[in-house]
Scaffold this motif. Structure first.
Motif, mmCIF file in Angstrom:
data_model
loop_
_atom_site.group_PDB
_atom_site.id
_atom_site.type_symbol
_atom_site.label_atom_id
_atom_site.label_comp_id
_atom_site.label_asym_id
_atom_site.label_seq_id
_atom_site.Cartn_x
_atom_site.Cartn_y
_atom_site.Cartn_z
ATOM 1 N N CYS A 158 0.834 -1.209 0.000
ATOM 2 C CA CYS A 158 0.000 0.000 0.000
ATOM 3 C C CYS A 158 0.864 1.253 0.000
ATOM 4 C CB CYS A 158 -0.936 -0.002 1.208
ATOM 5 S SG CYS A 158 -2.230 -1.255 1.143
ATOM 6 N N LEU A 159 1.959 1.239 0.769
ATOM 7 C CA LEU A 159 2.884 2.380 0.775
ATOM 8 C C LEU A 159 3.482 2.599 -0.609
ATOM 9 C CD1 LEU A 159 4.850 1.971 4.129
ATOM 10 C CD2 LEU A 159 3.474 3.932 3.464
ATOM 11 N N ILE A 160 3.851 1.524 -1.275
ATOM 12 C CA ILE A 160 4.457 1.639 -2.605
ATOM 13 C C ILE A 160 3.426 2.142 -3.610
ATOM 14 C CG2 ILE A 160 5.488 0.328 -4.501
ATOM 15 C CD1 ILE A 160 6.713 -1.516 -2.326
ATOM 16 N N LEU A 161 2.219 1.579 -3.554
ATOM 17 C CA LEU A 161 1.177 2.006 -4.481
ATOM 18 C C LEU A 161 0.781 3.457 -4.264
ATOM 19 C CD1 LEU A 161 -1.195 -1.119 -4.457
ATOM 20 C CD2 LEU A 161 0.268 -0.357 -6.329
ATOM 21 N N GLY A 162 0.923 3.943 -3.030
ATOM 22 C CA GLY A 162 0.496 5.304 -2.714
ATOM 23 C C GLY A 162 1.491 6.387 -3.037
ATOM 24 N N ALA B 200 -7.789 -0.268 -2.354
ATOM 25 C CA ALA B 200 -9.041 -0.971 -2.069
ATOM 26 C C ALA B 200 -9.305 -2.059 -3.100
ATOM 27 C CB ALA B 200 -10.204 0.019 -2.043
ATOM 28 N N THR B 201 -8.938 -1.797 -4.353
ATOM 29 C CA THR B 201 -9.171 -2.772 -5.417
ATOM 30 C C THR B 201 -8.214 -3.954 -5.305
ATOM 31 O OG1 THR B 201 -9.898 -1.005 -6.896
ATOM 32 C CG2 THR B 201 -9.284 -3.091 -7.917
ATOM 33 N N LEU B 202 -6.948 -3.656 -5.026
ATOM 34 C CA LEU B 202 -5.929 -4.706 -5.055
ATOM 35 C C LEU B 202 -5.739 -5.416 -3.716
ATOM 36 C CD1 LEU B 202 -3.146 -3.051 -7.225
ATOM 37 C CD2 LEU B 202 -4.540 -5.019 -7.818
ATOM 38 N N MET B 203 -5.682 -4.651 -2.630
ATOM 39 C CA MET B 203 -5.210 -5.222 -1.380
ATOM 40 C C MET B 203 -6.317 -5.549 -0.381
ATOM 41 S SD MET B 203 -2.233 -5.370 -2.440
ATOM 42 C CE MET B 203 -1.773 -6.400 -1.065
ATOM 43 N N ALA B 204 -7.437 -4.823 -0.404
ATOM 44 C CA ALA B 204 -8.503 -5.116 0.561
ATOM 45 C C ALA B 204 -9.014 -6.549 0.419
ATOM 46 C CB ALA B 204 -9.644 -4.108 0.418
ATOM 47 N N PRO B 205 -9.282 -7.039 -0.809
ATOM 48 C CA PRO B 205 -9.736 -8.442 -0.911
ATOM 49 C C PRO B 205 -8.707 -9.446 -0.398
ATOM 50 C CG PRO B 205 -10.169 -7.244 -2.958
ATOM 51 C CD PRO B 205 -9.290 -6.370 -2.126
ATOM 52 N N VAL B 206 -7.423 -9.105 -0.492
ATOM 53 C CA VAL B 206 -6.368 -10.000 0.004
ATOM 54 C C VAL B 206 -6.504 -10.181 1.514
ATOM 55 C CG1 VAL B 206 -3.882 -10.269 0.284
ATOM 56 C CG2 VAL B 206 -4.795 -9.384 -1.864
ATOM 57 N N PHE C 298 -6.396 2.052 3.457
ATOM 58 C CA PHE C 298 -6.473 3.499 3.253
ATOM 59 C C PHE C 298 -5.405 4.225 4.059
ATOM 60 C CE2 PHE C 298 -8.616 7.563 4.655
ATOM 61 C CZ PHE C 298 -8.388 8.245 3.478
ATOM 62 N N TYR C 299 -5.252 3.855 5.325
ATOM 63 C CA TYR C 299 -4.265 4.513 6.185
ATOM 64 C C TYR C 299 -2.855 4.347 5.620
ATOM 65 C CZ TYR C 299 -7.010 5.987 10.268
ATOM 66 O OH TYR C 299 -7.868 6.653 11.118
ATOM 67 N N PHE C 300 -2.518 3.140 5.188
ATOM 68 C CA PHE C 300 -1.151 2.930 4.713
ATOM 69 C C PHE C 300 -0.935 3.542 3.330
ATOM 70 C CE2 PHE C 300 -0.886 -0.233 8.122
ATOM 71 C CZ PHE C 300 0.323 0.170 8.670
ATOM 72 N N GLY C 301 -1.967 3.641 2.529
ATOM 73 C CA GLY C 301 -1.829 4.366 1.278
ATOM 74 C C GLY C 301 -1.530 5.832 1.519
ATOM 75 N N ILE C 302 -2.199 6.422 2.513
ATOM 76 C CA ILE C 302 -1.986 7.837 2.852
ATOM 77 C C ILE C 302 -0.585 8.067 3.415
ATOM 78 C CG2 ILE C 302 -2.722 9.671 4.425
ATOM 79 C CD1 ILE C 302 -4.561 9.193 2.063
#
Length: 856
Positions: free
Chosen positions: A565-569, A582-588, A610-614
């Motif tokens: 999430c950090l990398i994607l963000g 949310a699309t990639l990691m939440a279902p995981v 969401f928190y780690f993306g931010i």
């Protein structure tokens, strides 16, 4: 990067930084500049029209979702090529011919679904050569627009997913798929609502634009300066006051801001120099501003517009999203406030001087009157509106509107008797703090649009789009009329004040549209990633991949997911950031957590990612907010980012608490007393975590004392961990009792199920799922309403059809599985009893440090 001291950026350089990140750095002069402003104003006007009830009232220009998304993206792409230069050395004062060509081609391709909607509807799945050519041109120009607006990171991510679409047969087995043809790819991504024109762009069109416009108009009307000044007046006298001003003002800005960078610059240009003047180092001053500004993105009610996306992804009403997200955001800010106080203690910072016109007793009386008066006014407004609704029924809206207008005129009439607020000069010495009421009375009318927004969202429970429309309409009226009304009460020139009011509205519309360029482009590009996931089945592959890396260990799985999430963000705006994770990691997390026996509420999973993306806005090497703060302080960006990351650890632990103790999200709370206990324990826990990471509690902590504080923090955050060692948390009931148990679950409660079955790969799987139930009723009907068809098969309960997009589908319940057990909370001692030994340990540390501080 060099570690040498840097020259602080000038105000012009800071505005250039914000422009490059948010609004576009090209501002042509003359007729071309007027044209671009007109296009931006037209975009804002279109969005206000689309969100309003006016099309249905007049029966004119009624658009469906797909047509509106196409127009929305058409405006965004056109402005992306005209407002954002191609390169650093590209001209800022005129638009090259090549950019004009790309702007027109891109706008035509983006609006193709609008202009050709009827023709495309007659031949679904049968694209013509023109359709495919338009799609190819559109995707290429969208990627170039993304590079200009958002930089390389988002483009690299999008290109990776595009390559993944075609390279499926050649990928490692764990992420292998059959691939797709170019025709299928273009059609899926551009000519349907599965890709670029999907849910992400739909939310940008329906909700996000209006909230960004609302924030821009509020800033243009003077609301941003008002929030800053009131924070200074209320908090400047405290120890480390300027840093505490940064924390609170950033929280207030975060209510309406959708950008960490603009939040840093708008507040940091005042607070960072103020912090440095009180003795705080430039690195720490910048880091505090960064941490508080980024936290603004997790603060309800807007949460960088991600709150409205969550309603789509999680399937909960907006009011529920805010209820769940509120406590973590608030305690995170409280912890940062505490960190600031500890930093002030370390350097011996002195508070800013208050006015000497009042004695201490008078100040306490004024403070009490201020707080009690504010509470009384809020209660009066709330109960007054309820009374009007009870008395006037269907006509109540008109009465409330008239009362609101009267209140607006009254606040302006009162404020007009006093001088306007002036912008703070960050380089001037602070000789005396302003009185809080002297600041508050000049901008009481700015509270009205925020009240309208929150009332529509939380009380009336209108749709986010309609709520944003009424709030935006309110601030539009204020922006146009406040100057002439104040001029009238001051007996000044009405004509010039009216012209200024209209000019402010036009500027606000233009600025709102330019602030939306990057967000509109980002959500469209995020649609490419979402489209790739639906086209290739990548969601299942990500689950297998993360499971392979983590070896089935839940903690490793969560840490690895947080890292992804950090990398994607990195370098991606809040809204697009959330769509990706949310699309990639939440279902995981949902799937692997269920397989590990964790019944994780879906909202907890989405807040986790969401928190780690931010957090990517803080952390090096691409922490945009940290770089903006370093430009103001004149310090090294990497050092600022590292220090900001240390301050943000308090926020980074909260997502793990969501997963293992959802009570912090106000889930599974039995009564108000338990809710109060959870709030107090969570607040104390995060304060102790901050003290441990700062290595300072009541005085400088020894290493073992910090370790004990972390242990106490863990016990307060997750008391169930220790109680589960002594007692089984669940009573295990056979699956055949499912319907009876479901009928007794309270409204809004969760049904915990243990299910077994075979996945697509032929592996036997056991999962624990948490199915939310709605209104009370017969058990089978409630489960059906949640999207699951349960079929009795002898003593077994078989999972039948699962409705697409339902709560059952989101939590990972699958057709063909068997319900083996229903889990009910066990009758055991309260897990909150663990607080007692934890508090005893804390008391011991407190006594030791008090003694040591006294000796020192």
């Amino acid at each position: 990067m060099s570690n040498s001291k840097r020259r602080p950026a000038t105000e012009a350089e800071l505005q250039e930084m914000v422009a490059e990140a948010d609004t576009g750095a090209r501002i042509p002069a003359g007729s071309i500049g007027i044209l671009l402003t007109a296009v931006a104003v037209a975009w804002s006007s279109f969005q206000v029209w689309y969100a309003s009830p006016l099309p249905f009232i007049f029966g004119v220009f009624i658009l469906n979702d797909t047509e509106a998304r196409a127009i929305h993206l058409g405006f965004a792409v056109f402005l992306a090529f005209t407002a954002y230069p191609a390169f650093k050395r590209s001209p800022r004062d005129y638009i090259p011919v090549a950019d004009w060509v790309m702007a027109l081609l891109g706008a035509a391709a983006a609006s193709y679904l609008f202009t050709q909607y009827g023709a495309l509807a007659t031949r679904p799945g049968q694209p013509t050569a023109l359709d495919l050519a338009t799609s190819a041109i559109g995707i290429l120009l969208l990627l170039e627009a993304t590079r200009r607006c958002l930089g390389p990171p988002m483009v690299i991510v999008a290109l990776f997913f595009i390559a993944f679409t075609f390279a499926g047969p050649y990928m490692p087995e764990v992420i292998q798929h059959k691939g797709a043809s170019l025709t299928k790819f273009l059609q899926h991504q551009w000519l349907t609502t599965e890709g670029v024109f999907g849910v992400a762009l739909g939310v940008s069109t329906s909700f996000v634009f209006l909230f960004v416009l609302f924030g821009s108009l509020l800033e243009k009307a003077g609301g941003g300066n008002y929030m800053m000044q009131i924070s200074v007046a209320l908090l400047g006298h405290l120890r480390g006051g300027p840093a505490k001003v940064a924390v609170v003002s950033s929280a207030l800005n975060g209510v309406v801001s959708g950008s960490s960078v603009s939040n840093v610059v708008s507040g940091g240009i005042f607070t960072i120099p103020m912090m440095k003047r009180t003795g705080l180092s430039g690195v720490k001053a910048g880091a505090i501003e960064t941490a508080s500004s980024v936290n603004g993105q997790i603060m309800p009610p807007v949460m960088g517009a991600a709150a409205f996306l969550m309603t789509e992804y999680v399937g909960l009403p907006y009011s529920e999203i805010v209820k769940h997200a509120a406590l973590p955001a608030i305690i995170s800010y409280i912890a940062l406030f505490y960190i600031v106080d500890l930093e002030a203690v370390k350097i011996g910072s002195k508070p800013l001087m208050r006015s000497a016109r009042h004695t201490r007793m008078q100040r306490w009386i004024r403070l009490g009157l201020g707080w009690s008066g504010s509470i009384a006014v809020m209660c009066g407004i709330y109960y007054g509106i309820l009374a009007i609704q009870a008395v006037f029924g269907a006509s109540a809206s008109w009465v409330v509107a008239i009362a609101g207008i009267a209140l607006y005129f009254g606040t302006l009439a009162y404020g007009a008797r006093y001088p306007d607020l002036k912008l703070d000069d960050p380089d001037a010495p602070i000789t005396e703090l302003p009185e809080a009421w002297a600041v508050a009375r000049t901008g009481l009318h700015f509270i009205l649009p925020i009240v309208v927004l929150l009332w529509c969202l939380m009380v009336e429970e209108l749709s986010p789009g309609l709520s944003a429309f009424w709030a935006t309409a309110t601030i539009m009226g204020i922006t146009v009329t406040q100057r002439p009304i104040i001029a009238f009460f001051r007996r000044q020139g009405l004509a010039s004040a009216t012209r200024l009011g209209i000019s402010d509205l036009v500027d606000g519309f233009a600025m709102g549209a330019r602030n939306m360029i990057g967000i509109g482009i980002a959500t469209a590009t995020a649609g490419i990633i979402v489209g790739t996931v639906t086209l290739t089945g990548m969601g299942l592959m990500m689950t297998d991949f993360v499971e392979f890396i983590s070896g089935g260990n839940v903690i490793i799985m969560l840490l690895f997911t947080a890292l992804i999430c950090l990398i994607l963000g990195m370098g991606i705006p809040t809204t697009a950031n959330y769509i990706l994770v949310a699309t990639l990691m939440a279902p995981v997390i949902v799937e692997l957590g269920a397989q590990s026996g964790l019944a994780i509420p879906l909202i907890a999973v989405h807040l986790f990612v969401f928190y780690f993306g931010i957090m990517a806005d803080v952390t090096p090497p691409v922490g945009l907010a940290s770089f903006a703060a370093a430009a103001i302080s004149g310090e090294d960006p990497i050092k600022t980012a590292i220090q900001g990351s240390v301050y943000s650890l308090r926020t980074a632990i909260l997502p793990f608490v969501f997963i293992f103790n959802p009570q912090i999200l106000m889930i599974d709370i039995g009564n108000w007393l338990e809710a109060l206990l959870v709030v107090c324990a969570s607040t104390l826990a995060i304060l102790l975590f901050s003290a441990a990471t700062m290595n300072w509690f009541l005085t400088k902590s020894r290493l073992w004392e910090s370790a004990v504080l972390l242990l106490v923090c863990f016990a307060l955050f997750r008391p169930g961990y220790f109680m589960d060692m002594l007692y089984d948390p669940y009573e295990h009931r056979p699956g055949k009792e499912l319907f009876d148990i479901a009928g007794n679950i309270p409204e809004g409660g969760r049904l915990l199920l243990r299910v077994e079955g075979m996945n697509l790969e032929g592996d036997d799987i056991t999962k624990t799922v948490s199915l939310p139930l709605g209104a009370p009723g017969e058990g089978r009907a409630r489960i059906n309403a949640a999207g699951a068809g349960i079929v009795p098969m002898g003593n077994d309960m078989q999972v039948g059809a699962i409705r697409f997009g339902s709560a059952a589908k989101r939590v990972g319940l699958e057709s063909g599985y068997t319900v083996t057990e229903v889990l009910l909370p066990a009758d055991r001692p309260s897990k909150h009893l663990v607080y007692l030994p934890a508090l005893a340990l804390l008391g011991l540390i407190t006594l030791l440090q008090l003694r040591r501080r006294k000796q020192a």
